[in-house]
Design a protein around this motif. Structure first.
Motif, short mmCIF file in Angstrom:
data_model
loop_
_atom_site.label_atom_id
_atom_site.label_comp_id
_atom_site.label_asym_id
_atom_site.label_seq_id
_atom_site.Cartn_x
_atom_site.Cartn_y
_atom_site.Cartn_z
N ARG A 180 0.86 -1.19 0.00
CA ARG A 180 0.00 0.00 0.00
C ARG A 180 0.89 1.23 0.00
N ARG A 229 -1.24 -2.43 -9.18
CA ARG A 229 -0.81 -3.53 -8.33
C ARG A 229 -1.19 -4.85 -8.98
N ARG A 265 1.53 5.43 -1.47
CA ARG A 265 0.96 6.66 -2.02
C ARG A 265 1.97 7.25 -3.00
#
Length: 339
Positions: free
Chosen positions: A121, A132, A123
């Motif tokens: 995860r 992904r 940013r």
């Protein structure tokens, strides 16, 4: 800072390196901050640096995005560009007349696309887009410089997300025509991706590419003229040795001596005009009839289908042109002048 300690990294990564790599080479944060102040380095993303203070090149932006998200690889259009695909940077069908026209250079506003493992995860910083994948390890080529998604995977990703069917056709057909991949390899890759968006459309496109429809224009002729009106199945991209060298015929009905050439531009000029003329003359000498269609003709597919049907029947075809739907004029057109 002793640049010699990271020189091999700079050479292999187009002048870009990460903080982690600097530390591995025996440097520390004080070294990095000192040379940032002296403008020997510039920060591209947090913890990622380039060895100049000018505008980073596309390659340097790509390396910076990969290193910021490491382990990561280029994806989508960025992967296609890294693979050297000429039509990878987006394009347009100019006014609906010409075939795919690639942008030769990416815009400075185009994001760098990277792929990471589905378990992560992150940013992304400005100018970077992330995807992904659960099969990250098996589908990326980490040994390449910079690392990137396998070509066939990237092609299918971009084609599936294309806004227009014509864009997907152009991208896949151009990749095969350039020799970067084959319809068979793309089909094999697609068979393993049951959940890919627009999968049925992509299978249809690849089937057409495998038969020789190598452009948006050629695929439109195949579907809207030939198949829609029941014309006999033709051979495509037929290699012929002519007087002035080797040529490839767009569409050939060899049983009836009919050649259909598809000129995807509004006009031909210069040497190309003479090449087309000489090809048609040589075909006539061999007893073959050549008909040439441009975009304006294909905008009236029923009329075009009727014309080809009439020519084929004059040369021995015993079949009949069929109507593509209510109001189709192909049947009437094909019967004009029939004896």
């Amino acid at each position: 800072m002793d640049f010699s300690a990271v020189m091999h990294v700079l050479r292999s990564q187009d002048g870009v390196f990460s903080r982690a790599q600097a530390l591995e080479c025996g440097l520390d944060d004080n070294d990095l901050e000192r040379h940032l102040r002296r403008r020997r380095l510039a920060r591209v993303h947090p913890g990622v640096f380039v060895d100049h203070t000018g505008i980073p090149t596309w390659s340097q932006r790509a390396w910076a995005a990969v290193l910021f998200h490491w382990p990561a690889a280029l994806a989508g259009p960025s992967a296609l560009r890294a693979h050297g695909l000429r039509s990878a940077n987006g394009g347009e069908l100019s006014s609906g007349f010409e075939r795919w026209r690639p942008r030769l250079e990416p815009s400075a506003q185009d994001p760098i696309h990277v792929v990471v493992s589905a378990s992560r995860r992150l940013r992304p910083p400005p100018g970077v887009a992330i995807t992904r994948r659960t099969d990250f390890e098996s589908q990326v080529q980490m040994h390449l410089s910079p690392p990137r998604l396998r070509l066939e995977e990237a092609l299918l990703d971009v084609a599936s997300s294309s806004g227009r069917e014509a864009d997907a056709v152009a991208l896949l057909a151009d990749a095969c025509q350039e020799g970067a991949t084959t319809a068979a390899r793309l089909h094999e890759t697609l068979s393993g991706r049951a959940r890919l968006s627009r999968r049925r459309l992509l299978l249809s496109i690849l089937d057409d590419v495998a038969t020789g429809s190598m452009s948006v224009f050629e695929r439109r002729y195949l579907h809207e003229v030939e198949r829609a009106h029941g014309l006999p199945t033709a051979r495509r991209q037929v290699r012929r040795v002519m007087r002035h060298g080797v040529t490839f015929r767009d569409v050939e009905h060899s049983d009836f001596g009919v050649v259909v050439e598809l000129d995807g531009r509004l006009a031909h000029a210069g040497p190309r005009r003479w090449t087309d003329l000489e090809r048609d003359v040589e075909a006539a000498v061999r007893g073959e009839a050549t008909v040439r269609f441009g975009w304006l003709h294909i905008f009236e597919p029923c009329r075009a289908g009727g014309a080809v049907g009439r020519l084929l029947r004059s040369r021995g075809w015993t079949g009949s042109v069929t109507a593509c739907g209510p109001g189709c004029t192909a049947v009437e057109s094909s019967q004009r002048g029939a004896a």
